[in-house]
Scaffold this motif. Structure first.
Motif, PDB file in Angstrom:
ATOM      1  N   VAL A   1      -9.192  11.341  -5.817  1.00 46.34           N
ATOM      2  CA  VAL A   1      -9.891  10.738  -4.679  1.00 46.34           C
ATOM      3  C   VAL A   1      -9.653   9.231  -4.699  1.00 46.34           C
ATOM      4  O   VAL A   1      -9.928   8.564  -5.703  1.00 46.34           O
ATOM      5  CB  VAL A   1     -11.407  11.026  -4.742  1.00 46.34           C
ATOM      6  N   ILE A   2      -9.159   8.697  -3.589  1.00 42.43           N
ATOM      7  CA  ILE A   2      -8.901   7.262  -3.496  1.00 42.43           C
ATOM      8  C   ILE A   2      -9.647   6.687  -2.296  1.00 42.43           C
ATOM      9  O   ILE A   2      -9.469   7.140  -1.165  1.00 42.43           O
ATOM     10  CB  ILE A   2      -7.398   6.955  -3.342  1.00 42.43           C
ATOM     11  N   TYR A   3     -10.463   5.672  -2.569  1.00 41.02           N
ATOM     12  CA  TYR A   3     -11.100   4.907  -1.496  1.00 41.02           C
ATOM     13  C   TYR A   3     -10.484   3.508  -1.508  1.00 41.02           C
ATOM     14  O   TYR A   3     -10.341   2.885  -2.566  1.00 41.02           O
ATOM     15  CB  TYR A   3     -12.615   4.795  -1.708  1.00 41.02           C
ATOM     16  N   VAL A   4     -10.153   3.015  -0.325  1.00 39.07           N
ATOM     17  CA  VAL A   4      -9.549   1.686  -0.227  1.00 39.07           C
ATOM     18  C   VAL A   4      -9.857   1.100   1.144  1.00 39.07           C
ATOM     19  O   VAL A   4      -9.969   1.835   2.135  1.00 39.07           O
ATOM     20  CB  VAL A   4      -8.017   1.765  -0.455  1.00 39.07           C
ATOM     21  N   THR A   5     -10.043  -0.199   1.203  1.00 39.60           N
ATOM     22  CA  THR A   5     -10.169  -0.839   2.507  1.00 39.60           C
ATOM     23  C   THR A   5      -8.771  -1.064   3.060  1.00 39.60           C
ATOM     24  O   THR A   5      -7.796  -1.177   2.305  1.00 39.60           O
ATOM     25  CB  THR A   5     -10.888  -2.194   2.408  1.00 39.60           C
ATOM     26  N   ALA A   6      -8.670  -1.137   4.374  1.00 37.26           N
ATOM     27  CA  ALA A   6      -7.360  -1.366   5.003  1.00 37.26           C
ATOM     28  C   ALA A   6      -6.779  -2.701   4.566  1.00 37.26           C
ATOM     29  O   ALA A   6      -5.552  -2.853   4.422  1.00 37.26           O
ATOM     30  CB  ALA A   6      -7.500  -1.308   6.521  1.00 37.26           C
ATOM     31  N   GLU A   7      -7.637  -3.679   4.323  1.00 42.00           N
ATOM     32  CA  GLU A   7      -7.163  -4.992   3.873  1.00 42.00           C
ATOM     33  C   GLU A   7      -6.550  -4.900   2.477  1.00 42.00           C
ATOM     34  O   GLU A   7      -5.473  -5.450   2.217  1.00 42.00           O
ATOM     35  CB  GLU A   7      -8.323  -5.991   3.867  1.00 42.00           C
ATOM     36  N   THR A   8      -7.217  -4.186   1.565  1.00 48.71           N
ATOM     37  CA  THR A   8      -6.675  -4.018   0.213  1.00 48.71           C
ATOM     38  C   THR A   8      -5.369  -3.232   0.251  1.00 48.71           C
ATOM     39  O   THR A   8      -4.407  -3.558  -0.467  1.00 48.71           O
ATOM     40  CB  THR A   8      -7.704  -3.286  -0.677  1.00 48.71           C
ATOM     41  N   PHE A   9      -5.331  -2.198   1.085  1.00 48.49           N
ATOM     42  CA  PHE A   9      -4.105  -1.410   1.251  1.00 48.49           C
ATOM     43  C   PHE A   9      -2.958  -2.316   1.682  1.00 48.49           C
ATOM     44  O   PHE A   9      -1.845  -2.240   1.142  1.00 48.49           O
ATOM     45  CB  PHE A   9      -4.340  -0.317   2.300  1.00 48.49           C
ATOM     46  N   THR A  10      -3.217  -3.201   2.636  1.00 47.83           N
ATOM     47  CA  THR A  10      -2.190  -4.131   3.129  1.00 47.83           C
ATOM     48  C   THR A  10      -1.741  -5.086   2.028  1.00 47.83           C
ATOM     49  O   THR A  10      -0.531  -5.327   1.847  1.00 47.83           O
ATOM     50  CB  THR A  10      -2.735  -4.929   4.330  1.00 47.83           C
ATOM     51  N   ASN A  11      -2.687  -5.645   1.289  1.00 49.14           N
ATOM     52  CA  ASN A  11      -2.348  -6.590   0.223  1.00 49.14           C
ATOM     53  C   ASN A  11      -1.541  -5.928  -0.878  1.00 49.14           C
ATOM     54  O   ASN A  11      -0.597  -6.525  -1.430  1.00 49.14           O
ATOM     55  CB  ASN A  11      -3.622  -7.207  -0.359  1.00 49.14           C
ATOM     56  N   GLU A  12      -1.898  -4.686  -1.229  1.00 50.33           N
ATOM     57  CA  GLU A  12      -1.138  -3.954  -2.247  1.00 50.33           C
ATOM     58  C   GLU A  12       0.285  -3.687  -1.766  1.00 50.33           C
ATOM     59  O   GLU A  12       1.241  -3.766  -2.553  1.00 50.33           O
ATOM     60  CB  GLU A  12      -1.833  -2.632  -2.579  1.00 50.33           C
ATOM     61  N   LEU A  13       0.419  -3.376  -0.480  1.00 46.09           N
ATOM     62  CA  LEU A  13       1.745  -3.120   0.085  1.00 46.09           C
ATOM     63  C   LEU A  13       2.608  -4.374   0.037  1.00 46.09           C
ATOM     64  O   LEU A  13       3.797  -4.315  -0.315  1.00 46.09           O
ATOM     65  CB  LEU A  13       1.613  -2.633   1.530  1.00 46.09           C
ATOM     66  N   ILE A  14       2.037  -5.522   0.360  1.00 44.16           N
ATOM     67  CA  ILE A  14       2.780  -6.791   0.337  1.00 44.16           C
ATOM     68  C   ILE A  14       3.314  -7.070  -1.065  1.00 44.16           C
ATOM     69  O   ILE A  14       4.464  -7.493  -1.245  1.00 44.16           O
ATOM     70  CB  ILE A  14       1.870  -7.943   0.820  1.00 44.16           C
ATOM     71  N   GLN A  15       2.477  -6.829  -2.076  1.00 44.69           N
ATOM     72  CA  GLN A  15       2.896  -7.056  -3.455  1.00 44.69           C
ATOM     73  C   GLN A  15       3.935  -6.029  -3.899  1.00 44.69           C
ATOM     74  O   GLN A  15       4.863  -6.342  -4.656  1.00 44.69           O
ATOM     75  CB  GLN A  15       1.691  -7.007  -4.391  1.00 44.69           C
ATOM     76  N   ALA A  16       3.807  -4.803  -3.396  1.00 41.61           N
ATOM     77  CA  ALA A  16       4.674  -3.710  -3.856  1.00 41.61           C
ATOM     78  C   ALA A  16       6.095  -3.810  -3.320  1.00 41.61           C
ATOM     79  O   ALA A  16       7.058  -3.477  -4.037  1.00 41.61           O
ATOM     80  CB  ALA A  16       4.063  -2.373  -3.461  1.00 41.61           C
TER      81      ALA A  16
ATOM     82  N   SER B   1       8.059  -6.138  -2.888  1.00 41.62           N
ATOM     83  CA  SER B   1       8.949  -7.171  -3.454  1.00 41.62           C
ATOM     84  C   SER B   1       9.916  -6.591  -4.478  1.00 41.62           C
ATOM     85  O   SER B   1      10.983  -7.148  -4.727  1.00 41.62           O
ATOM     86  CB  SER B   1       8.121  -8.290  -4.093  1.00 41.62           C
ATOM     87  N   THR B   2       9.554  -5.445  -5.097  1.00 38.55           N
ATOM     88  CA  THR B   2      10.447  -4.809  -6.074  1.00 38.55           C
ATOM     89  C   THR B   2      10.549  -3.320  -5.784  1.00 38.55           C
ATOM     90  O   THR B   2       9.628  -2.712  -5.233  1.00 38.55           O
ATOM     91  CB  THR B   2       9.917  -4.988  -7.513  1.00 38.55           C
ATOM     92  N   LYS B   3      11.666  -2.752  -6.172  1.00 36.22           N
ATOM     93  CA  LYS B   3      11.891  -1.322  -5.944  1.00 36.22           C
ATOM     94  C   LYS B   3      10.895  -0.476  -6.743  1.00 36.22           C
ATOM     95  O   LYS B   3      10.354   0.514  -6.249  1.00 36.22           O
ATOM     96  CB  LYS B   3      13.318  -0.975  -6.346  1.00 36.22           C
ATOM     97  N   ALA B   4      10.645  -0.893  -7.993  1.00 37.24           N
ATOM     98  CA  ALA B   4       9.715  -0.150  -8.848  1.00 37.24           C
ATOM     99  C   ALA B   4       8.292  -0.228  -8.299  1.00 37.24           C
ATOM    100  O   ALA B   4       7.546   0.754  -8.296  1.00 37.24           O
ATOM    101  CB  ALA B   4       9.753  -0.691 -10.267  1.00 37.24           C
ATOM    102  N   GLY B   5       7.922  -1.416  -7.808  1.00 27.57           N
ATOM    103  CA  GLY B   5       6.584  -1.604  -7.262  1.00 27.57           C
ATOM    104  C   GLY B   5       6.373  -0.773  -6.010  1.00 27.57           C
ATOM    105  O   GLY B   5       5.299  -0.197  -5.808  1.00 27.57           O
TER     106      GLY B   5
END
Length: 445
Positions: free
Chosen positions: A172-187, A189-193
């Protein structure tokens, strides 16, 4: 004879009660009658207790209106076997295996047990409970929408907590749309991320995304949610979103994503009604160990009508004042400290008195003020009394308990019944509408 009386009472209650309360009324069964007692049976203790909390007082008031006799109501559990037990009655066997670590994405304080249900959120809450017991099967996907402070985050996390508690193997994963967006921006940048990000969300059994309106005009986030959405729904995984507006008002979001949101259930949360606000306020006071008089509490709940957050904020403010200054909260103190929580248009006319309302109501219906304040069962007098109670709630700052004191032996439940009755028929009955408008005009002059 009493069975016919109860059928008349049911018909009248159905016309005046909120839809949320009628749910419990519909689950009654006339069992028997004896002397001056009506026995009603219920499928379970859950239905019986709900009827006792939400309907019993109003039912007794209606029976009092219909007959001169003192009718009692006895509540029993039906002995007949029950099929299709309610969701709240289901006995869920917990898994014996050791439970995994606490889900850090969820706030354990958000549960169905402490979510106050009223007419404004009954349907949304029931949908959420069905999702919780059948994730991925019913109402998938689901969008819960409504204004700020109405309980969207509480409800979506309650779904997550219920599923996680009863199905610990589910991811079960709960996330705000803002956190989802920020995680995507960080991810990205690299293929592994990027691969780790996709694996996190696309392997979820239940994905809960709060404040989906945040993704407006964010094309990359929308693209990722679109593919995550497709991947999860193809495998019958549950998805729930919340939004601060309905889909028709959601701008800057790709149409193909909107189309997918529309495939499932779209349920809304409305501002809570008075009875729900009172229940919320009582719970908040209990949590704070805050002692406050019934009259002051009713005053607060009658004036703060915006959302749960404002109501709880006002009570916290008054509690802090009481603790720091060491003074009991009076209506005057409450009025001063909660004014910032009350929109200007909601502030009531403080120049009109309840005596004036009773006098003008008596004059309009050509009855005496003594009869309006008393116990006369004359239909004309009863109507004048109900309209006087209704206008007192609309035009003054008096609580229901205070209004009831102006009428002989009328408590706040009787006043509440009268108010709901006039509200329900004012729009459809031209004579009632004309009466209330005429009395208002007299009071203005």
């Amino acid at each position: 004879m009493l069975k016919e009386l109860w059928e008349q009472a049911e018909e009248r209650l159905a016309q005046t009660m909120p839809a949320s309360t009628q749910v419990w009324l519909k689950n009654t069964h006339f069992e028997s009658e004896s002397d001056d007692t009506i026995t009603l049976s219920f499928a379970s203790s859950y239905y019986r207790d709900a009827f006792k909390r939400h309907c019993l007082d109003q039912s007794l008031n209606v029976l009092e209106d219909l007959t001169d006799k003192d009718i009692k109501i006895n509540l029993v559990i039906s002995s007949a076997p029950q099929v299709n037990a309610n969701i709240e009655e289901k006995k869920i066997t917990h898994l014996s295996e050791k439970k995994k670590a606490v889900n850090e994405t969820l706030n354990k304080d958000y549960t169905f047990d402490n979510f106050i249900v009223g007419e404004n959120n009954l349907f949304a809450c029931n949908v959420a409970k069905v999702i919780s017991t059948n994730p991925g099967i019913s109402f998938n996907p689901c969008l819960i929408y409504g204004g700020v402070g109405l309980g969207k985050t509480h409800l979506i996390q309650a779904i997550g907590n219920y599923i996680y508690d009863h199905n610990p193997k589910m991811k079960v994963i709960y996330v705000t749309a803002e956190t989802f967006t920020n995680e995507l921006i960080q991810a990205i940048s690299t293929k592994a991320g990027n691969a780790k990000f996709k694996n996190k969300y696309r392997t979820a059994d239940v994905l809960l995304i709060d404040d989906i309106h945040f993704i407006a005009d964010k094309e990359s986030t929308q693209e990722e949610i679109f593919h995550t959405f497709n991947d999860l729904t193809e495998r019958n995984k549950q998805i729930v979103f919340t939004c601060d507006r309905p889909l028709t008002e959601l701008r800057g979001v790709n149409e193909r994503l909107i189309t997918r949101f529309r495939k499932g259930a779209n349920v809304d949360l409305q501002p809570p009604q008075y009875e729900t606000r009172m229940a919320i306020a009582l719970k908040k006071c209990k949590d704070l160990n805050f002692k406050i008089s019934q009259d002051v509490l009713e005053y607060i709940c009658m004036n703060i009508k915006t959302n749960v957050r404002d109501l709880e904020g006002a009570l916290t403010t008054l509690y802090s004042f009481s603790e720091l200054v060491g003074r009991e909260i009076t209506k005057e103190i409450a009025a001063e400290h909660i004014k910032n929580f009350i929109p200007t248009e909601m502030i009531k006319n403080t120049e009109v008195t309840i005596d004036q309302i009773i006098s003008q109501s008596a004059s309009y219906f050509n009855v005496s003020t003594f009869d309006i304040r008393g116990k006369s069962r004359n239909k004309n007098v009863s109507l004048a009394r109900h309209i006087a109670m209704y206008l007192s709630s609309v035009l003054t700052n008096l609580s229901l308990t205070e209004i009831g004191k102006y009428f002989d032996s009328k408590d706040h439940t009787t006043v509440s019944y009268a108010i709901n009755k006039i509200k329900s028929i004012e729009e459809s009955d031209e004579s009632i509408r004309k009466a209330t408008e005429a009395i208002r005009e007299k009071l203005k002059k």
